[in-house]
Scaffold this motif. Structure first.
Motif, PDB file in Angstrom:
ATOM      1  N   SER A   1      23.364  29.916  47.210  1.00  0.00           N
ATOM      2  CA  SER A   1      22.767  31.102  47.807  1.00  0.00           C
ATOM      3  C   SER A   1      23.341  32.336  47.127  1.00  0.00           C
ATOM      4  N   ILE A   2      22.637  33.428  47.286  1.00  0.00           N
ATOM      5  CA  ILE A   2      23.132  34.667  46.685  1.00  0.00           C
ATOM      6  C   ILE A   2      24.467  35.065  47.334  1.00  0.00           C
ATOM      7  N   GLN A   3      24.629  34.760  48.625  1.00  0.00           N
ATOM      8  CA  GLN A   3      25.900  35.061  49.280  1.00  0.00           C
ATOM      9  C   GLN A   3      27.033  34.277  48.632  1.00  0.00           C
ATOM     10  N   ASP A   4      26.793  32.999  48.324  1.00  0.00           N
ATOM     11  CA  ASP A   4      27.817  32.188  47.655  1.00  0.00           C
ATOM     12  C   ASP A   4      28.155  32.756  46.282  1.00  0.00           C
ATOM     13  N   ASP A   5      27.109  33.175  45.556  1.00  0.00           N
ATOM     14  CA  ASP A   5      27.337  33.750  44.230  1.00  0.00           C
ATOM     15  C   ASP A   5      28.153  35.038  44.313  1.00  0.00           C
ATOM     16  N   VAL A   6      27.847  35.875  45.301  1.00  0.00           N
ATOM     17  CA  VAL A   6      28.591  37.130  45.471  1.00  0.00           C
ATOM     18  C   VAL A   6      30.043  36.826  45.839  1.00  0.00           C
ATOM     19  N   LEU A   7      30.247  35.898  46.752  1.00  0.00           N
ATOM     20  CA  LEU A   7      31.621  35.546  47.133  1.00  0.00           C
ATOM     21  C   LEU A   7      32.388  34.996  45.936  1.00  0.00           C
ATOM     22  N   GLY A   8      31.725  34.186  45.118  1.00  0.00           N
ATOM     23  CA  GLY A   8      32.369  33.655  43.921  1.00  0.00           C
ATOM     24  C   GLY A   8      32.703  34.749  42.920  1.00  0.00           C
ATOM     25  N   GLU A   9      31.794  35.692  42.780  1.00  0.00           N
ATOM     26  CA  GLU A   9      31.999  36.806  41.846  1.00  0.00           C
ATOM     27  C   GLU A   9      33.096  37.754  42.346  1.00  0.00           C
ATOM     28  N   LEU A  10      33.209  37.897  43.662  1.00  0.00           N
ATOM     29  CA  LEU A  10      34.234  38.786  44.228  1.00  0.00           C
ATOM     30  C   LEU A  10      35.630  38.325  43.846  1.00  0.00           C
ATOM     31  N   GLY A  11      35.859  37.044  43.977  1.00  0.00           N
ATOM     32  CA  GLY A  11      37.187  36.522  43.710  1.00  0.00           C
ATOM     33  C   GLY A  11      38.152  36.849  44.833  1.00  0.00           C
ATOM     34  N   PRO A  12      39.313  36.224  44.809  1.00  0.00           N
ATOM     35  CA  PRO A  12      40.269  36.374  45.916  1.00  0.00           C
ATOM     36  C   PRO A  12      40.824  37.781  46.086  1.00  0.00           C
ATOM     37  N   ASP A  13      41.035  38.506  44.986  1.00  0.00           N
ATOM     38  CA  ASP A  13      41.634  39.843  45.102  1.00  0.00           C
ATOM     39  C   ASP A  13      40.707  40.821  45.824  1.00  0.00           C
ATOM     40  N   ARG A  14      39.442  40.859  45.415  1.00  0.00           N
ATOM     41  CA  ARG A  14      38.509  41.783  46.070  1.00  0.00           C
ATOM     42  C   ARG A  14      38.207  41.332  47.488  1.00  0.00           C
ATOM     43  N   LEU A  15      38.189  40.032  47.722  1.00  0.00           N
ATOM     44  CA  LEU A  15      37.957  39.532  49.078  1.00  0.00           C
ATOM     45  C   LEU A  15      39.125  39.937  49.983  1.00  0.00           C
ATOM     46  N   THR A  16      40.331  39.873  49.462  1.00  0.00           N
ATOM     47  CA  THR A  16      41.509  40.317  50.217  1.00  0.00           C
ATOM     48  C   THR A  16      41.412  41.818  50.496  1.00  0.00           C
TER      49      THR A  16
END
Length: 179
Positions: free
Chosen positions: A5-20
């Motif tokens: 899904s596009i949400q999965d792709d965005v989460l993958g692209e974000l990476g742990p640092d931006r997600l944090t």
């Protein structure tokens, strides 16, 4: 082959640092940040699909932005003039939908709209990257396969007629607004 899904792709692209960074901004943990990102991305892509399907200037602008995102990147001297033209137009389109999306996500999640707006600001470059990757994965839908070639009767940057190729491209890039 399983499509993400596009949400999965965005989460993958974000990476742990931006997600944090987003989790810190929201005052939540990583799972809370992932849920908010997924909700926000779903609302943004849904809003883009609605606008693209609409007539008028807004619909034309969204379709034009996706047509430019789908164009092969400029090469050589042409890149000196601003090789991110598609990203520029798409960034503007995303910025336009950000305020109503922030309000909708705020209403759904209880997160203050200004906080959601800050999350959206962090997501716009990531969405641009995901859109570009998804467009590249679809190949050159209207062209001959060579960079810079477009379908006969069209010019680079011109929005193709609605339906057919562009409608399919929007569906492939946005993933049908799936959650």
């Amino acid at each position: 082959m399983s499509e993400s899904s596009i949400q999965d792709d965005v989460l993958g692209e974000l990476g742990p640092d931006r997600l944090t960074e987003i989790a810190s901004l929201l005052g939540t943990d990583e799972n809370g940040a992932k849920e908010t990102v997924a909700t926000t991305v779903g609302a943004m892509t849904g809003g883009l699909q609605q606008q693209a399907a609409a007539g008028g200037d807004d619909g034309n602008e969204v379709r034009q932005a996706f047509a430019e995102v789908a164009e092969p990147p400029l090469q050589g001297v042409a890149t000196l003039g601003g090789g991110l033209l598609g990203g520029g137009l798409m960034a503007g389109v995303l910025a336009k939908v950000s305020k109503p999306v922030a309000a909708a996500v705020s209403k759904k999640t209880g997160i203050p709209a200004p906080t959601v707006a800050r999350v959206i600001e962090l997501l716009i470059p990531v969405l641009l990257a995901v859109f570009a990757k998804r467009a590249a994965d679809t190949g050159n839908p209207g062209g001959t396969g060579a960079p810079g070639n477009t379908a006969s009767g069209t010019t680079p940057g011109a929005a193709p007629a609605s339906g057919g190729g562009l409608g399919d491209l929007l569906g492939q890039i946005l993933g049908g607004g799936k959650k």
